[in-house]
Design a protein around this motif. Sequence first.
Motif, PDB file in Angstrom:
ATOM      1  N   ASP A 139      32.811  39.555 -40.310  1.00 56.22           N
ATOM      2  CA  ASP A 139      32.776  38.215 -40.936  1.00 56.22           C
ATOM      3  C   ASP A 139      32.749  37.128 -39.871  1.00 56.22           C
ATOM      4  O   ASP A 139      31.974  36.182 -39.936  1.00 56.22           O
ATOM      5  N   ASN A 142      29.431  37.114 -37.921  1.00 58.31           N
ATOM      6  CA  ASN A 142      28.359  36.500 -38.725  1.00 58.31           C
ATOM      7  C   ASN A 142      28.490  34.975 -38.761  1.00 58.31           C
ATOM      8  O   ASN A 142      27.497  34.259 -38.709  1.00 58.31           O
ATOM      9  N   ARG A 143      29.754  34.493 -38.863  1.00 58.98           N
ATOM     10  CA  ARG A 143      29.973  33.037 -38.853  1.00 58.98           C
ATOM     11  C   ARG A 143      29.504  32.434 -37.536  1.00 58.98           C
ATOM     12  O   ARG A 143      28.979  31.322 -37.476  1.00 58.98           O
TER      13      ARG A 143
END
Lengths: 144, 144
Positions: A139, A142-143
């Motif tokens: 996560d 990806n951010r």
Amino acid sequence: MSDVLKEKYYRDAKPGERLMDFAKRMREIFGKGVVAKLCIEKLNGTEDVVVIDGVRNWEEIEEFEKVGKVIIIAVHASRSVRYSRLMNRGREDDSTSLQDLMKRDFDELQMGIGTVIALADYVITNDSSIEEFNKRAEDLINRL
Amino acid sequence: MSDVLKEKYYRDAKPGERLMDFAKRMREIFGKGVVAKLCIEKLNGTEDVVVIDGVRNWEEIEEFEKVGKVIIIAVHASRSVRYSRLMNRGREDDSTSLQDLMKRDFDELQMGIGTVIALADYVITNDSSIEEFNKRAEDLINRL
């Protein structure tokens, strides 16, 4: 970080010298950022993104900052979680007594890892399963 | 922590002595855990739960461990988030240049706060709104 250090250790260590002592000697000769310098030596300078694992002190961060934008991601787990994992893992080079583990923590903190953690850009908490940790890491990546 | 320190400062500081210098002198005389000792002096010993804000070094943790079970909660925000908040807050005793802020960070890290953060039992990330932070803090407190 430990890969490049070990590579140099197998090549350049004195007979009978332990890895920890070799690392200490290298830091005394080449400065506290030496292992980062060994990593940078491996780069060809055309990489977009490089992921480095195992930073131990702020001087290493400063070395990396000379060659690119640095994002520090700290992985945090409480001592009780880390110690019980290490006790259960039982790898040969792992310490097995609580006192050994605390000594190892304070040795690494003495080297300056607390500064790197405190000044991290992101902290991922690694207090549950490996699947949950992988998810949190993905996560974040990806951010970014 | 800063409340008990300031209280002692207003009572016992030398004429013209600055708070930072007074704190340094107290640590030299009474040890690095002195501010924790001042907090403990305030307790009546019958409290169930005490929340202490502003620990700066591991010796303070060791003082608190002498009188009860200690759970360390670190609050983390990246430097960029913290610095922009401080710049925007504009409180009189806040530093205003980026260089001042970095110096303050490294001064506190020199005192040992990185060790406390690295060895925390929990880390709350404080990178969004105050409402979100309050929610995260309350969630953790309820779990504990």
